[in-house]
Scaffold this motif. Structure first.
Motif, PDB file in Angstrom:
ATOM      1  N   ARG A  51       0.890  -1.298  -0.042  1.00 57.95           N
ATOM      2  CA  ARG A  51       0.023  -0.072   0.160  1.00 57.95           C
ATOM      3  C   ARG A  51       0.875   1.062   0.067  1.00 57.95           C
ATOM      4  O   ARG A  51       0.691   2.247  -0.661  1.00 57.95           O
ATOM      5  CB  ARG A  51      -0.828   0.034   1.071  1.00 57.95           C
ATOM      6  CG  ARG A  51      -2.163   0.853   0.949  1.00 57.95           C
ATOM      7  CD  ARG A  51      -2.953   0.544   2.512  1.00 57.95           C
ATOM      8  NE  ARG A  51      -3.883   1.768   2.428  1.00 57.95           N
ATOM      9  CZ  ARG A  51      -4.743   1.956   3.366  1.00 57.95           C
ATOM     10  NH1 ARG A  51      -4.684   1.235   4.296  1.00 57.95           N
ATOM     11  NH2 ARG A  51      -5.562   3.062   3.333  1.00 57.95           N
ATOM     12  N   THR A  52       1.886   1.164   0.765  1.00 57.11           N
ATOM     13  CA  THR A  52       2.911   2.348   0.745  1.00 57.11           C
ATOM     14  C   THR A  52       3.589   2.640  -0.450  1.00 57.11           C
ATOM     15  O   THR A  52       3.674   3.839  -0.929  1.00 57.11           O
ATOM     16  CB  THR A  52       3.857   2.081   2.006  1.00 57.11           C
ATOM     17  OG1 THR A  52       3.246   1.958   3.112  1.00 57.11           O
ATOM     18  CG2 THR A  52       4.885   3.341   1.995  1.00 57.11           C
ATOM     19  N   GLU A  53       3.990   1.638  -1.254  1.00 57.14           N
ATOM     20  CA  GLU A  53       4.733   1.497  -2.531  1.00 57.14           C
ATOM     21  C   GLU A  53       3.528   2.329  -3.557  1.00 57.14           C
ATOM     22  O   GLU A  53       4.111   2.856  -4.318  1.00 57.14           O
ATOM     23  CB  GLU A  53       5.280   0.356  -3.003  1.00 57.14           C
ATOM     24  CG  GLU A  53       6.546   0.028  -2.075  1.00 57.14           C
ATOM     25  CD  GLU A  53       7.552   0.857  -2.156  1.00 57.14           C
ATOM     26  OE1 GLU A  53       7.690   1.238  -3.359  1.00 57.14           O
ATOM     27  OE2 GLU A  53       8.062   1.001  -1.171  1.00 57.14           O
ATOM     28  N   LEU A  54       2.595   1.723  -3.476  1.00 60.30           N
ATOM     29  CA  LEU A  54       1.271   1.951  -4.365  1.00 60.30           C
ATOM     30  C   LEU A  54       1.076   3.613  -4.327  1.00 60.30           C
ATOM     31  O   LEU A  54       0.911   4.085  -5.293  1.00 60.30           O
ATOM     32  CB  LEU A  54       0.346   1.077  -4.561  1.00 60.30           C
ATOM     33  CG  LEU A  54       0.327  -0.359  -4.958  1.00 60.30           C
ATOM     34  CD1 LEU A  54      -0.893  -0.988  -4.524  1.00 60.30           C
ATOM     35  CD2 LEU A  54       0.551  -0.218  -6.508  1.00 60.30           C
ATOM     36  N   ARG A  55       1.247   4.158  -3.222  1.00 57.31           N
ATOM     37  CA  ARG A  55       0.955   5.750  -3.196  1.00 57.31           C
ATOM     38  C   ARG A  55       1.991   6.368  -3.751  1.00 57.31           C
ATOM     39  O   ARG A  55       1.861   7.489  -3.907  1.00 57.31           O
ATOM     40  CB  ARG A  55       0.975   5.765  -1.436  1.00 57.31           C
ATOM     41  CG  ARG A  55      -0.272   5.529  -0.993  1.00 57.31           C
ATOM     42  CD  ARG A  55      -0.469   5.956   0.660  1.00 57.31           C
ATOM     43  NE  ARG A  55      -1.545   5.355   1.329  1.00 57.31           N
ATOM     44  CZ  ARG A  55      -1.541   5.080   2.655  1.00 57.31           C
ATOM     45  NH1 ARG A  55      -0.526   5.245   3.381  1.00 57.31           N
ATOM     46  NH2 ARG A  55      -2.563   4.668   2.950  1.00 57.31           N
ATOM     47  N   ARG A  56       3.227   5.799  -3.912  1.00 53.73           N
ATOM     48  CA  ARG A  56       4.160   6.543  -4.437  1.00 53.73           C
ATOM     49  C   ARG A  56       4.274   6.297  -6.126  1.00 53.73           C
ATOM     50  O   ARG A  56       5.010   7.182  -6.648  1.00 53.73           O
ATOM     51  CB  ARG A  56       5.673   5.966  -3.937  1.00 53.73           C
ATOM     52  CG  ARG A  56       5.956   6.244  -2.456  1.00 53.73           C
ATOM     53  CD  ARG A  56       7.264   5.589  -2.224  1.00 53.73           C
ATOM     54  NE  ARG A  56       7.496   5.553  -0.780  1.00 53.73           N
ATOM     55  CZ  ARG A  56       8.298   4.952  -0.026  1.00 53.73           C
ATOM     56  NH1 ARG A  56       9.150   4.139  -0.789  1.00 53.73           N
ATOM     57  NH2 ARG A  56       8.584   4.886   1.252  1.00 53.73           N
ATOM     58  N   VAL A  57       3.318   5.507  -6.593  1.00 55.52           N
ATOM     59  CA  VAL A  57       3.513   5.327  -8.062  1.00 55.52           C
ATOM     60  C   VAL A  57       2.896   6.460  -8.592  1.00 55.52           C
ATOM     61  O   VAL A  57       1.683   7.347  -8.129  1.00 55.52           O
ATOM     62  CB  VAL A  57       2.414   4.270  -8.365  1.00 55.52           C
ATOM     63  CG1 VAL A  57       2.350   4.304  -9.978  1.00 55.52           C
ATOM     64  CG2 VAL A  57       3.184   2.891  -7.724  1.00 55.52           C
ATOM     65  N   ALA A  58       3.511   6.941  -9.998  1.00 55.80           N
ATOM     66  CA  ALA A  58       2.931   8.277 -10.553  1.00 55.80           C
ATOM     67  C   ALA A  58       1.778   7.562 -11.475  1.00 55.80           C
ATOM     68  O   ALA A  58       2.172   7.241 -12.687  1.00 55.80           O
ATOM     69  CB  ALA A  58       3.870   8.814 -11.272  1.00 55.80           C
ATOM     70  N   TRP A  59       0.676   7.832 -10.975  1.00 60.77           N
ATOM     71  CA  TRP A  59      -0.427   7.251 -11.908  1.00 60.77           C
ATOM     72  C   TRP A  59      -0.784   8.206 -13.079  1.00 60.77           C
ATOM     73  O   TRP A  59      -0.974   9.267 -12.841  1.00 60.77           O
ATOM     74  CB  TRP A  59      -1.623   6.713 -11.112  1.00 60.77           C
ATOM     75  CG  TRP A  59      -1.428   5.846  -9.832  1.00 60.77           C
ATOM     76  CD1 TRP A  59      -1.188   6.051  -8.545  1.00 60.77           C
ATOM     77  CD2 TRP A  59      -1.402   4.518  -9.953  1.00 60.77           C
ATOM     78  NE1 TRP A  59      -1.148   4.950  -8.067  1.00 60.77           N
ATOM     79  CE2 TRP A  59      -1.111   3.831  -8.942  1.00 60.77           C
ATOM     80  CE3 TRP A  59      -1.761   3.641 -11.210  1.00 60.77           C
ATOM     81  CZ2 TRP A  59      -1.100   2.490  -8.648  1.00 60.77           C
ATOM     82  CZ3 TRP A  59      -1.689   2.262 -11.218  1.00 60.77           C
ATOM     83  CH2 TRP A  59      -1.127   1.648  -9.712  1.00 60.77           C
TER      84      TRP A  59
END
Length: 72
Positions: free
Chosen positions: A24-32
């Motif tokens: 979840r923490t890593e997915l928040r960092r993704v540039a969607w």
């Protein structure tokens, strides 16, 4: 590859809850991409696929006719 850290001690396994927190923490960092970018890129892929498909279809028809003409 071994399951040890640099100090030589075995690594502890990450539990499912910790794994999900880290994901979840890593997915928040993704540039969607924005919705517009997704639509634009999808259209580019669709058009490119259709063009390449038409090209391959044309080559198939051409070579098929050529084979019938040679061996016909």
């Amino acid at each position: 590859m071994s399951d040890t850290t640099n100090s030589g001690a075995p690594k502890a396994r990450t539990g499912p809850a910790q794994f999900l927190r880290e994901v979840r923490t890593e997915l928040r960092r993704v540039a969607w991409p924005s919705r517009g970018e997704v639509v634009q890129y999808s259209l580019i892929v669709l058009v490119t696929t259709l063009i390449i498909g038409a090209f391959i279809f044309g080559l198939d028809q051409l070579f098929g006719q050529l084979v019938f003409w040679i061996f016909g």
